[in-house]
Design a protein around this motif. Structure first.
Motif, PDB file in Angstrom:
ATOM      1  N   VAL A   1       3.764   4.271   8.444  1.00 29.32           N
ATOM      2  CA  VAL A   1       3.643   5.606   7.848  1.00 29.32           C
ATOM      3  C   VAL A   1       4.836   6.474   8.253  1.00 29.32           C
ATOM      4  O   VAL A   1       5.458   7.122   7.413  1.00 29.32           O
ATOM      5  CB  VAL A   1       2.308   6.271   8.262  1.00 29.32           C
ATOM      6  N   GLU A   2       5.174   6.459   9.537  1.00 23.45           N
ATOM      7  CA  GLU A   2       6.295   7.279  10.014  1.00 23.45           C
ATOM      8  C   GLU A   2       7.608   6.796   9.392  1.00 23.45           C
ATOM      9  O   GLU A   2       8.429   7.598   8.948  1.00 23.45           O
ATOM     10  CB  GLU A   2       6.355   7.233  11.545  1.00 23.45           C
TER      11      GLU A   2
ATOM     12  N   PHE B   1      -9.036   1.023   9.975  1.00 17.62           N
ATOM     13  CA  PHE B   1      -8.387   1.300   8.693  1.00 17.62           C
ATOM     14  C   PHE B   1      -8.668   0.186   7.694  1.00 17.62           C
ATOM     15  O   PHE B   1      -9.098   0.429   6.568  1.00 17.62           O
ATOM     16  CB  PHE B   1      -6.876   1.465   8.893  1.00 17.62           C
TER      17      PHE B   1
ATOM     18  N   LEU C   1      -0.041   0.723  11.890  1.00 16.77           N
ATOM     19  CA  LEU C   1       0.072   1.560  10.705  1.00 16.77           C
ATOM     20  C   LEU C   1       0.903   2.822  10.958  1.00 16.77           C
ATOM     21  O   LEU C   1       1.614   3.303  10.057  1.00 16.77           O
ATOM     22  CB  LEU C   1      -1.344   1.957  10.277  1.00 16.77           C
ATOM     23  N   ALA C   2       0.822   3.344  12.157  1.00 22.82           N
ATOM     24  CA  ALA C   2       1.582   4.551  12.484  1.00 22.82           C
ATOM     25  C   ALA C   2       3.077   4.305  12.283  1.00 22.82           C
ATOM     26  O   ALA C   2       3.802   5.167  11.772  1.00 22.82           O
ATOM     27  CB  ALA C   2       1.290   4.991  13.915  1.00 22.82           C
ATOM     28  N   THR C   3       3.532   3.114  12.652  1.00 22.31           N
ATOM     29  CA  THR C   3       4.948   2.769  12.472  1.00 22.31           C
ATOM     30  C   THR C   3       5.316   2.794  10.993  1.00 22.31           C
ATOM     31  O   THR C   3       6.340   3.367  10.603  1.00 22.31           O
ATOM     32  CB  THR C   3       5.225   1.361  13.050  1.00 22.31           C
TER      33      THR C   3
ATOM     34  N   GLN D   1       7.787   7.666   5.601  1.00 20.00           N
ATOM     35  CA  GLN D   1       8.031   9.092   5.414  1.00 20.00           C
ATOM     36  C   GLN D   1       9.494   9.445   5.676  1.00 20.00           C
ATOM     37  O   GLN D   1      10.112  10.198   4.921  1.00 20.00           O
ATOM     38  CB  GLN D   1       7.121   9.853   6.376  1.00 20.00           C
TER      39      GLN D   1
ATOM     40  N   LEU E   1       0.831  -1.210   0.000  1.00 21.44           N
ATOM     41  CA  LEU E   1       0.000   0.000   0.000  1.00 21.44           C
ATOM     42  C   LEU E   1       0.857   1.249   0.000  1.00 21.44           C
ATOM     43  O   LEU E   1       0.469   2.290   0.543  1.00 21.44           O
ATOM     44  CB  LEU E   1      -0.936   0.012   1.216  1.00 21.44           C
TER      45      LEU E   1
ATOM     46  N   LEU F   1     -13.351   0.333   0.309  1.00 20.20           N
ATOM     47  CA  LEU F   1     -12.834   1.034  -0.870  1.00 20.20           C
ATOM     48  C   LEU F   1     -12.310   0.061  -1.923  1.00 20.20           C
ATOM     49  O   LEU F   1     -11.797   0.484  -2.955  1.00 20.20           O
ATOM     50  CB  LEU F   1     -11.712   1.996  -0.461  1.00 20.20           C
ATOM     51  N   GLY F   2     -12.392  -1.238  -1.637  1.00 20.26           N
ATOM     52  CA  GLY F   2     -11.898  -2.221  -2.595  1.00 20.26           C
ATOM     53  C   GLY F   2     -10.389  -2.394  -2.556  1.00 20.26           C
ATOM     54  O   GLY F   2      -9.794  -2.925  -3.495  1.00 20.26           O
ATOM     55  N   GLY F   3      -9.740  -1.947  -1.482  1.00 21.39           N
ATOM     56  CA  GLY F   3      -8.276  -2.047  -1.372  1.00 21.39           C
ATOM     57  C   GLY F   3      -7.823  -3.442  -0.960  1.00 21.39           C
ATOM     58  O   GLY F   3      -8.644  -4.315  -0.666  1.00 21.39           O
TER      59      GLY F   3
ATOM     60  N   ALA G   1     -12.275   0.073   6.544  1.00 24.90           N
ATOM     61  CA  ALA G   1     -12.580   1.125   5.567  1.00 24.90           C
ATOM     62  C   ALA G   1     -11.896   0.836   4.233  1.00 24.90           C
ATOM     63  O   ALA G   1     -12.467   1.071   3.165  1.00 24.90           O
ATOM     64  CB  ALA G   1     -12.142   2.488   6.112  1.00 24.90           C
ATOM     65  N   LEU G   2     -10.678   0.311   4.295  1.00 18.54           N
ATOM     66  CA  LEU G   2      -9.961  -0.018   3.058  1.00 18.54           C
ATOM     67  C   LEU G   2     -10.715  -1.097   2.283  1.00 18.54           C
ATOM     68  O   LEU G   2     -10.782  -1.056   1.050  1.00 18.54           O
ATOM     69  CB  LEU G   2      -8.541  -0.495   3.385  1.00 18.54           C
TER      70      LEU G   2
ATOM     71  N   LEU H   1       3.620   1.583   1.590  1.00 18.10           N
ATOM     72  CA  LEU H   1       4.280   1.735   2.887  1.00 18.10           C
ATOM     73  C   LEU H   1       5.343   0.651   3.066  1.00 18.10           C
ATOM     74  O   LEU H   1       5.145  -0.482   2.647  1.00 18.10           O
ATOM     75  CB  LEU H   1       3.250   1.626   4.013  1.00 18.10           C
TER      76      LEU H   1
END
Lengths: 337, 337
Positions: free
Chosen positions: A105-106, A81, A101-103, A109, A47, A88-90, A84-85, A49
């Motif tokens: 994403v951080e 998450f 997920l925070a790990t 980045q 995704l 969205l068809g993810g 919801a994904l 990430l």
């Protein structure tokens, strides 16, 4: 071990089993005396990430926030998450919790901003209050590819999506020819303060071998000042967790602690081996490979189990160190046919 | 409106207020007869993810999953991601809920894979079961910069981080000189089936003006077959939500529906204007600008309010269309000094 002698320990770890022993080590060794080197050949981009399963399991375990029910991810996790994904068809086959997920994403980045994985991991560990040093085996991408009858599979597709079902015939570590070990990893092995290296009870093929396959790591393990000891991930003919036993059977190896000892010993990487009480009957055979063997309880159910096994493993290594007086390591025995 | 005459409607929308009217329009118009064009000058890249606040508010509102308490984000939201990110020392000033995050992750991944924002938005809307067509104003980046006494601020820093506190002296839309409107947007305005264009009760300066500033949009609005009508976001001297009234005051404009009507009328973009009952006393002055004016209840508290205002606005536009018989639009009056 003599007074004033070096006290640092390096641990090589995969996910759950390795993380448990790493936690034990972090609690019996003084403050900053532990370096845990994690397999990163399970890492993958999902995704958009960067997900590093073994690094995360070790970090979360050392920070006391790991999910002890699942064996991966964080405790007190929520799943909004992913829900919801899904709407969205993810892609939802890889279970990413909201906290976890925070790990990712951080980390992603920071990597995009130019930090190395070693630097990112250090920052995350600092934020989580982890005293031990946690290192990725490499800052360069290495990716385990599982060879199966029906072709090659990327590790997470084999491990998570296909639930380890396809029989394996071997492995390759894409990128390992050009990847360099994390400089801090080699430096730790070369450090005269490093009194012991512990190969945690992790999967030999997909958690430890990728670390060993990095250029310079085997040589550094043979040169490192203190003994190198491994704890068997196979207990009573089975793996505590994960596909190690299934893989050994599919590769035509005996599914025993001896099988694991031989796997490492053939490459002259070990000075000692730790097996579970259940496998006490194999100790003589492992000693015959030239590997002094400690027989003890290796199944880590409680925090006390982790601390006791860590303490015994360190003491075992110290005993080997005293016995050999830090002479050059012995050549391995002839390979058995 | 004559039988068999065109029935499509284009709505220009920012966030909350625009989304409410868009929802009303989607419920009073037949199935696929609505195109909602959303401001994307609020979009920004945060934590490596593309966040599109106005598109998301419109999507979530049309899908029936918007959070009606906060006015942004999704209903039944959880906040584990942000809590964990805070523990990692990450940036948490922009409130990203766990469910909301799925939209940003999926969108970012699709954009990176080469899809346009128009394509990504269409895919997300399909997955969410939205019948109306939701379009970004542009597939190219346009970013609102807020001019303040203490310098320039990116929109989300002004809007969220600084809570609209700094007095504004103007705006610029970075990238607008080279950005092209989404081709589907221009095509919808040029389509002979488009019977009306509705400028939703959104912030004139930061929600509608960026759309109008795109090359070719003002010309297309003057050429479009049906009337263009705007609903005042200012009611009784205040904005229902957001900083529109505060901005008007800081820019030295009267904080009235007349002020908004004049803002659009000066550019010869409107054929009609809709004001709230509370501002009935301003209708004559707005008519004097050459803008036929509908006075009705514009505060949309319930779903019935949204549907009623949408129906009345469409009927008002149809009446204007019949009255002028689709002649070329009149020139604007002289600007008042």
């Amino acid at each position: 071990m003599r007074k004033g002698s070096p006290s640092h320990c390096v641990a090589l770890s995969g996910g759950v089993g390795g993380a448990k022993l790493a936690l034990g080590l972090s609690r019996v060794l003084p403050g900053d005396s532990l370096t845990v080197v994690c397999n990163t050949a399970d890492d993958f981009d999902h995704l958009g990430l960067r997900v590093c399963p073994d690094l995360d399991t070790v970090m979360y375990t050392l920070a006391g926030i790991s999910n002890r029910v699942t064996g991966w991810g964080q405790a007190h996790e929520t799943w909004s998450f992913l829900e919801a994904l899904s709407h969205l068809g993810g892609e939802t086959w890889f279970r990413l919790g909201d906290r976890d997920l925070a790990t990712h994403v951080e980390r992603t980045q920071r990597l995009r901003a130019g930090e190395t994985l070693t630097e990112v991991t250090a920052a995350l560990c600092r934020a989580l209050g982890i005293a031990a040093r946690v290192l990725p085996m490499s800052d360069d991408p290495v990716r385990t590819v599982v060879l199966t009858e029906s072709g090659e599979l990327s590790f997470q597709h084999y491990f998570v999506r296909d639930a380890c079902a396809p029989p394996v015939s071997g492995f390759r570590f894409a990128g390992v020819d050009t990847a360099r070990p994390s400089p801090a990893f080699l430096a730790a092995l070369e450090d005269r303060a490093t009194a012991a290296t512990v190969v945690c009870p992790s999967n030999p093929f997909v958690s430890v071998d990728p670390v060993l396959a990095l250029d310079g790591v085997e040589a550094a393990l043979r040169r490192t000042r203190g003994p190198v000891v491994a704890v068997s991930p196979i207990v009573g003919g089975a793996a505590i967790k994960g596909p190690a036993a299934k893989m050994m059977a599919e590769l035509g190896m005996p599914v025993t602690a001896v099988g694991v000892a031989r796997h490492y010993r053939e490459r002259n990487l070990l000075d000692g081996f730790v097996v579970d009480d259940a496998d006490a009957g194999q100790a003589a055979e492992i000693e015959d490979l030239g590997l002094p063997t400690l027989v003890t309880g290796t199944v880590m159910e409680t925090l006390a189990d982790r601390e006791r096994l860590a303490g015994e493993t360190i003491d075992f290594a110290r005993g080997l160190d005293a016995r050999r007086g830090n002479v050059a390591k012995a050549a391995p025995p002839e390979r058995s046919a």
